[in-house]
Scaffold this motif. Sequence first.
Motif, PDB file in Angstrom:
ATOM      1  N   GLU A 113     -20.742  67.398  41.105  1.00  0.00           N
ATOM      2  CA  GLU A 113     -20.100  68.336  41.590  1.00  0.00           C
ATOM      3  C   GLU A 113     -20.647  69.030  42.324  1.00  0.00           C
ATOM      4  OE1 GLU A 113     -18.407  65.269  38.578  1.00  0.00           O
ATOM      5  OE2 GLU A 113     -18.297  67.129  38.942  1.00  0.00           O
ATOM      6  N   THR A 114     -20.156  69.104  43.480  1.00  0.00           N
ATOM      7  CA  THR A 114     -20.145  70.194  44.944  1.00  0.00           C
ATOM      8  C   THR A 114     -18.375  70.183  44.938  1.00  0.00           C
ATOM      9  OG1 THR A 114     -22.488  69.695  45.284  1.00  0.00           O
ATOM     10  CG2 THR A 114     -21.123  70.944  47.219  1.00  0.00           C
ATOM     11  N   ILE A 115     -18.167  71.236  45.485  1.00  0.00           N
ATOM     12  CA  ILE A 115     -16.924  71.999  46.695  1.00  0.00           C
ATOM     13  C   ILE A 115     -17.549  72.248  47.887  1.00  0.00           C
ATOM     14  CG2 ILE A 115     -14.157  72.715  46.252  1.00  0.00           C
ATOM     15  CD1 ILE A 115     -15.345  71.082  44.093  1.00  0.00           C
ATOM     16  N   ALA A 116     -16.838  71.774  48.503  1.00  0.00           N
ATOM     17  CA  ALA A 116     -17.722  72.575  50.043  1.00  0.00           C
ATOM     18  C   ALA A 116     -16.298  73.026  50.957  1.00  0.00           C
ATOM     19  CB  ALA A 116     -18.737  71.355  50.622  1.00  0.00           C
ATOM     20  N   ALA A 117     -16.500  74.109  51.463  1.00  0.00           N
ATOM     21  CA  ALA A 117     -15.765  74.345  52.354  1.00  0.00           C
ATOM     22  C   ALA A 117     -16.162  74.223  53.375  1.00  0.00           C
ATOM     23  CB  ALA A 117     -15.660  76.256  52.509  1.00  0.00           C
ATOM     24  N   VAL A 118     -15.771  73.074  54.720  1.00  0.00           N
ATOM     25  CA  VAL A 118     -16.566  72.868  56.229  1.00  0.00           C
ATOM     26  C   VAL A 118     -15.656  72.938  57.047  1.00  0.00           C
ATOM     27  CG1 VAL A 118     -17.402  71.085  57.323  1.00  0.00           C
ATOM     28  CG2 VAL A 118     -17.636  71.742  54.685  1.00  0.00           C
ATOM     29  N   ARG A 119     -15.977  73.508  58.101  1.00  0.00           N
ATOM     30  CA  ARG A 119     -15.549  73.995  59.767  1.00  0.00           C
ATOM     31  C   ARG A 119     -16.152  73.794  60.802  1.00  0.00           C
ATOM     32  NH1 ARG A 119     -17.251  78.567  62.458  1.00  0.00           N
ATOM     33  NH2 ARG A 119     -17.897  80.245  61.511  1.00  0.00           N
ATOM     34  N   CYS A 120     -15.348  73.042  61.875  1.00  0.00           N
ATOM     35  CA  CYS A 120     -16.159  73.142  63.050  1.00  0.00           C
ATOM     36  C   CYS A 120     -16.749  74.658  63.735  1.00  0.00           C
ATOM     37  CB  CYS A 120     -15.211  73.356  64.435  1.00  0.00           C
ATOM     38  SG  CYS A 120     -14.385  71.458  63.846  1.00  0.00           S
ATOM     39  N   ASP A 121     -18.317  74.469  63.966  1.00  0.00           N
ATOM     40  CA  ASP A 121     -18.740  75.495  64.295  1.00  0.00           C
ATOM     41  C   ASP A 121     -18.390  76.270  65.960  1.00  0.00           C
ATOM     42  OD1 ASP A 121     -21.367  77.288  63.842  1.00  0.00           O
ATOM     43  OD2 ASP A 121     -22.962  76.455  64.347  1.00  0.00           O
ATOM     44  N   ALA A 122     -17.423  76.827  66.057  1.00  0.00           N
ATOM     45  CA  ALA A 122     -16.875  77.784  66.925  1.00  0.00           C
ATOM     46  C   ALA A 122     -17.802  78.781  67.139  1.00  0.00           C
ATOM     47  CB  ALA A 122     -15.752  77.918  67.234  1.00  0.00           C
ATOM     48  N   GLY A 123     -17.747  79.741  68.266  1.00  0.00           N
ATOM     49  CA  GLY A 123     -18.193  80.910  68.708  1.00  0.00           C
ATOM     50  C   GLY A 123     -17.230  82.092  68.152  1.00  0.00           C
ATOM     51  N   SER A 124     -16.592  81.984  68.187  1.00  0.00           N
ATOM     52  CA  SER A 124     -14.856  82.847  67.978  1.00  0.00           C
ATOM     53  C   SER A 124     -13.920  82.400  67.454  1.00  0.00           C
ATOM     54  CB  SER A 124     -14.679  82.981  69.531  1.00  0.00           C
ATOM     55  OG  SER A 124     -14.652  82.445  70.093  1.00  0.00           O
ATOM     56  N   GLY A 125     -12.951  83.617  66.901  1.00  0.00           N
ATOM     57  CA  GLY A 125     -11.819  82.761  66.470  1.00  0.00           C
ATOM     58  C   GLY A 125     -12.642  82.619  65.444  1.00  0.00           C
ATOM     59  N   THR A 126     -11.382  81.861  64.205  1.00  0.00           N
ATOM     60  CA  THR A 126     -11.122  81.289  62.931  1.00  0.00           C
ATOM     61  C   THR A 126     -11.264  79.968  62.938  1.00  0.00           C
ATOM     62  OG1 THR A 126      -9.434  82.023  62.626  1.00  0.00           O
ATOM     63  CG2 THR A 126     -11.046  83.477  62.137  1.00  0.00           C
TER      64      THR A 126
END
Length: 196
Positions: free
Chosen positions: A100-113
């Motif tokens: 299985e794969t565990i993936a950490a994913v987020r929006c590809d924003a240019g700044s901030g977290t």
Amino acid sequence: MQLPAGHDLPHTRSRTVHWLVTTMSLAAVTGAAALVQPSGATAEPGTAAPADSRTASRAAPEPPPAPDPDAVDYPLECGPLGVVVTDRVTVDLGADGRPETIAAVRCDAGSGTPPHGLYLLTGGGAARLAETLVDPAEGMTVDDLTATDEGTVSARLAGYSSLDVPRCCPDLRRDVSWVWQDGRLELRPAPAPNSI
């Protein structure tokens, strides 16, 4: 018996013709030896024939590939921004030979977290989202993602104590882990910082 001066035996003089004939003879013998194989020899260079056909038929099959986190449609609202996988680990949680794969994913924003989602993916090459471990709505970021062979997934979550904290600089951190139990990952938070 001695020969007169200047009259050596023919075989004691080396001439260029003699060396050429010797070299050509050796090349012909070497080439013929390379072409001749014992009867029944079928191996290609760089391959080894199995000891017998029974051994070859018992070879373990290749395990299926781990799910590809870049091929999944995640439940993130990113507007015009894309989605980026920032971290991934592969682990065989059920010890069944299907990773299985565990993936950490987020929006590809240019700044901030921007907040992360943390997802369990199953299904080999045709990946599917099986479970949400961290919902992006919680406003957390995920760091230090790891997995053990025993089926424990660990991460450090960072968040904000209030809306007044700048989104660049989370002020809360907590180490958490998930343990594979009864066919699912169960959350096991570490004690809160400064707790007894």
